[in-house]
Design a protein around this motif. Structure first.
Motif, short mmCIF file in Angstrom:
data_model
loop_
_atom_site.label_atom_id
_atom_site.label_comp_id
_atom_site.label_asym_id
_atom_site.label_seq_id
_atom_site.Cartn_x
_atom_site.Cartn_y
_atom_site.Cartn_z
N UNK A 222 -116.26 -1.19 122.79
CA UNK A 222 -116.90 -2.49 122.59
C UNK A 222 -116.08 -3.42 121.70
N UNK A 223 -114.80 -3.12 121.58
CA UNK A 223 -113.87 -4.05 120.94
C UNK A 223 -113.47 -3.71 119.52
N UNK A 224 -114.08 -2.71 118.92
CA UNK A 224 -113.74 -2.37 117.53
C UNK A 224 -112.53 -1.43 117.52
N UNK A 225 -111.42 -1.89 118.07
CA UNK A 225 -110.24 -1.03 118.20
C UNK A 225 -109.60 -0.76 116.85
N UNK A 226 -109.66 -1.73 115.93
CA UNK A 226 -109.08 -1.51 114.61
C UNK A 226 -109.77 -0.38 113.87
N UNK A 227 -111.09 -0.36 113.92
CA UNK A 227 -111.86 0.72 113.29
C UNK A 227 -111.53 2.06 113.92
N UNK A 228 -111.46 2.08 115.24
CA UNK A 228 -111.16 3.33 115.94
C UNK A 228 -109.77 3.84 115.59
N UNK A 229 -108.76 2.95 115.61
CA UNK A 229 -107.40 3.37 115.32
C UNK A 229 -107.29 3.89 113.89
N UNK A 230 -107.98 3.24 112.99
CA UNK A 230 -107.92 3.69 111.60
C UNK A 230 -108.49 5.09 111.44
N UNK A 231 -109.68 5.32 111.97
CA UNK A 231 -110.32 6.63 111.78
C UNK A 231 -109.60 7.72 112.56
N UNK A 232 -109.13 7.41 113.77
CA UNK A 232 -108.45 8.43 114.57
C UNK A 232 -107.06 8.77 114.02
N UNK A 233 -106.53 7.92 113.13
CA UNK A 233 -105.24 8.24 112.52
C UNK A 233 -105.38 8.73 111.09
N UNK A 234 -106.60 8.69 110.53
CA UNK A 234 -106.79 9.04 109.12
C UNK A 234 -107.52 10.36 108.92
N UNK A 235 -108.31 10.81 109.91
CA UNK A 235 -109.11 12.02 109.77
C UNK A 235 -108.53 13.13 110.63
N UNK A 236 -108.28 14.26 110.03
CA UNK A 236 -107.63 15.35 110.75
C UNK A 236 -108.46 15.81 111.94
N UNK A 237 -109.78 15.82 111.75
CA UNK A 237 -110.64 16.27 112.85
C UNK A 237 -110.53 15.35 114.06
N UNK A 238 -110.43 14.04 113.81
CA UNK A 238 -110.31 13.10 114.91
C UNK A 238 -108.91 13.11 115.51
#
Length: 722
Positions: free
Chosen positions: A697-713
């Motif tokens: 839904x367009x929140x790509x910045x939030x997604x990229x941040x969490x997927x690059x910051x959390x080991x589980x993601x």
């Protein structure tokens, strides 16, 4: 007429010879062709097409002076003179060594004078088209340049006497005319007539001036004979006799300059006329809306700029000085010599827009306009012409940081203190454009040439330091403006764009420069109740990591490495954002934190304790619980929507969910026996689905941040792409 085709063929033959350099090989052939042309044109004159071609040959700088002077008298119009011969005559006006495109020769002053004299005669006969007369009116400032040359002075003054109207008479023109007359021991009678013309409009300024020398008057017998011949041919060619107002009914055979309202139109028409030193007068009139629609495509810009260069514009002092002087004199007169009015402001807006359009083609502000802009900002109210002034500031070429701050940016920052939030947002957008325009230049390497489109660079200035200064200035201004307007979405949007564009410097443009958003601005975006700000600040922090330590970053490839304090500050931001969204650690001081630094975005331990205490007084839940990824003000409803989608995929329903999606609410939903169709999903399993749902839904910045910051993601993404 048969002679029309013969004349056109003869002119075409001359053109072919001249282009091939035949004139140097056999001048006798050229003379013979000119004699044949004279015989053909003697009785009936020339039509408009042949007339334009003849002027092009005579004023093209490739004919020897004697032959050019032989050709000009044969250019007798059968119909009203079109605009192109006027443009060609004015384009040749002035210094013979600098008035034509590269590859063309000089136009001798004698040739220039003859062309001007013939124009005077045609004006007297009324044998000039409406478009050509309108062009002379608009290019009045170009025509008067001929007064600076003794040889051209008489004919120039005679033309000005014919075309002067009330709006042309300005104090500086009167003063300059008086100076010319005072310096000339025998001023031509036309010059004195011009002064009388000015006096009819400004008697108080002119009447005390008197010439002490004798005047010279009279027209050569050859020109008088040409006038008689031209009058006979013109009146016999079917042209309408002037009415009582001295005007003629004319068909529009050429495009008037007033119709060139866009850069594209300019590019389409300027290639038929050589205007090396007067492009400012034919730039598009673009006022009427301070906010332009879509800018012209890059292809149109490139074409227009190429045609300006073809017309003789090169980065040399003669052309640029003449262009700049015209613009500055017009702006200064409108700004400082006239009383403010709506009509005056419209003219100033138009002039500023002309400056912007031309300078955008060259990629920078004209060098002579830099001190004018600095002076203008001293007295500017910050309101009138705001958009175009900011556009012009963004076109400044590289300076030292001290020059940027002292002459331009500090003045604008002071203006921001007395204006609203939209002004501050526009200023941030101006800084963004300035950084972008500077960053795409190829002048950063000290070994590259220091010549620019409109000036020179100082080889002793550290321009990267200056650009870094602009980045720091912008960051400081955004912090100040955010403190003044903490809830303004328009300011926040402009600021986020600023930080996003800055990341292109190390990641796309090979410039080892970076700036981190201030903690206050970062928290303002992180805690906002709309998804755009939250997602974009997360995306900026994610890209900052690439900028500081990524292999593709210019900071890394330059060998200098990121400053340790930048890496430390970035790591702190990452930890705090993850803590807020994923671990519910909002406003939680670090273990062992002292009173001055709680380890939370630069806040002291006392401030953190007081904020938590106030939150406890006004809320039933902790501040941390209100800021998780499923309870954040910008995300809570989206989390419920995501749960509903997941339940539907399982053939179940989440309608029985009470409150936001939390650990406890999910447990209560799955344990409720009265709702057997409720999904059975743990909170830890739900959150990765929510991050992916937000990205869709367009929140790509939030997604990229969490997927690059959390080991589980990180592991989840790796398993999905394997």
């Amino acid at each position: 007429m048969a002679s029309d085709a013969q004349i056109a063929a003869k002119l075409g033959q001359l053109d072919t010879w001249l282009r091939a350099g035949h004139v140097k090989a056999n001048k006798d052939d050229i003379d013979a062709a000119l004699d044949e042309l004279a015989a053909l044109a003697e009785e009936h004159g020339l039509n408009q097409g042949s007339l334009c071609k003849g002027y092009e040959l005579a004023l093209g700088g490739v004919l020897p002076t004697a032959q050019a002077l032989k050709l000009l008298p044969e250019l007798v119009p059968r119909e009203p003179l079109p605009v192109q011969p006027v443009l060609l005559t004015l384009s040749a006006l002035g210094d013979a060594s600098h008035n034509l495109p590269l590859g063309a020769g000089k136009v001798d002053y004698k040739v220039q004078r003859r062309a001007l004299e013939q124009l005077v005669v045609l004006l007297e006969l009324g044998a000039i088209s409406e478009q050509a007369r309108s062009t002379l009116d608009r290019l009045y400032g170009v025509v008067e340049r001929g007064l600076q040359y003794r040889t051209l002075r008489d004919a120039t003054a005679a033309i000005l006497c014919q075309v002067t109207r009330r709006h042309h008479v300005k104090p500086y023109r009167i003063d300059e005319l008086n100076r010319i007359i005072a310096r000339d021991p025998a001023p031509p009678s036309s010059l004195l007539r011009l002064r009388e013309e000015y006096r009819s409009y400004e008697p108080e300024r002119v009447y005390e001036q008197r010439s002490t020398g004798s005047s010279r008057a009279g027209r050569s017998k050859a020109l008088e004979a040409w006038k008689e011949s031209a009058s006979t041919i013109f009146e016999g060619g079917g042209a309408k006799v002037p009415d009582s107002n001295g005007e003629r009914e004319l068909s529009r055979t050429t495009t008037p300059l007033s119709d060139l309202s866009t850069v594209t139109a300019l590019a389409s028409h300027i290639d038929t006329s050589s205007m090396p030193s007067q492009a400012a007068s034919v730039l598009s009139t673009v006022s009427g809306s301070t906010r332009r629609a879509r800018p012209p495509p890059e292809a149109d810009r490139a074409r227009a700029w190429g045609l300006l260069l073809r017309s003789g514009y090169q980065p040399n002092s003669e052309h640029l000085a003449r262009l700049s002087a015209w613009l500055i004199s017009q702006l200064q007169y409108e700004l400082y010599d006239l009383e403010p009015s709506d009509a005056g402001r419209a003219r100033i807006e138009d002039l500023f827009c002309r400056v912007r359009e031309l300078c955008e083609l060259g990629g920078e502000l004209l060098e002579a306009l830099e001190p004018f802009l600095a002076d203008f900002l001293h007295t500017w109210d910050g309101e009138h012409h705001r958009k175009v002034v900011f556009d012009i500031v963004a076109l400044l070429k590289p300076f030292s940081w001290e020059q940027y701050a002292g002459f331009f940016l500090d003045k604008l920052r002071k203006l921001a203190d007395s204006h609203d939030v939209e002004w501050s947002a526009d200023f941030v957008a101006c800084l963004t454009a300035l950084v972008r325009n500077l960053a795409v230049r190829d002048n950063w390497d000290p070994e590259t040439p220091t010549v620019t489109a409109f000036g020179m660079l100082d080889g002793n200035v550290q321009y990267l330091d200056a650009l870094q200064g602009i980045l720091a200035f912008g960051d400081a201004f955004i912090l100040s403006a955010t403190c003044r307007f903490p809830t303004s979405l328009v300011l926040r949007t402009a600021a986020l764009t600023f930080y996003e564009r800055l990341l292109d410097l190390p990641l796309a443009l090979d410039l080892p420069l970076v700036v981190l958003p201030s903690p206050a601005f970062t928290y303002t975006c992180l805690l906002s109740n709309e998804l755009m700000s939250l997602s974009r600040i997360c995306g900026i922090v994610a890209r900052l990591r690439d900028a500081l330590v990524g292999e593709a970053s210019a900071i890394v490839s330059s060998g200098s490495g990121a400053a340790p304090e930048h890496v430390e500050a970035l790591n702190a931001r990452v930890v705090e954002i993850v803590g807020v969204l994923w671990q519910k650690r909002f406003l939680r001081a670090k273990e062992g934190a002292d009173e001055t630094d709680a380890g939370v975005m630069g806040l002291s331990k006392h401030d953190v304790d007081e904020l938590n205490a106030r939150n406890a007084e006004s809320r039933t839940e902790s501040s941390a619980n209100s800021q998780g990824i499923t309870t954040h003000g910008a995300l809570a409803l989206l989390a419920r929507d995501c749960l509903a989608v997941l339940a539907e995929h399982q053939g179940k329903s989440s309608e029985a969910l009470v409150g936001p999606v939390t650990v406890s609410s999910l447990k209560a939903l799955s344990a409720a026996t009265q709702h057997p169709s409720a999904p059975n999903l743990s909170f830890n399993a739900f959150r990765p689905h929510l991050v992916e749902y937000l990205a869709q839904r367009g929140a790509t910045g939030l997604s990229e941040f969490l997927f690059s910051s959390l080991q589980s993601l990180v592991q989840r993404r790796a398993s999905m792409t394997a």
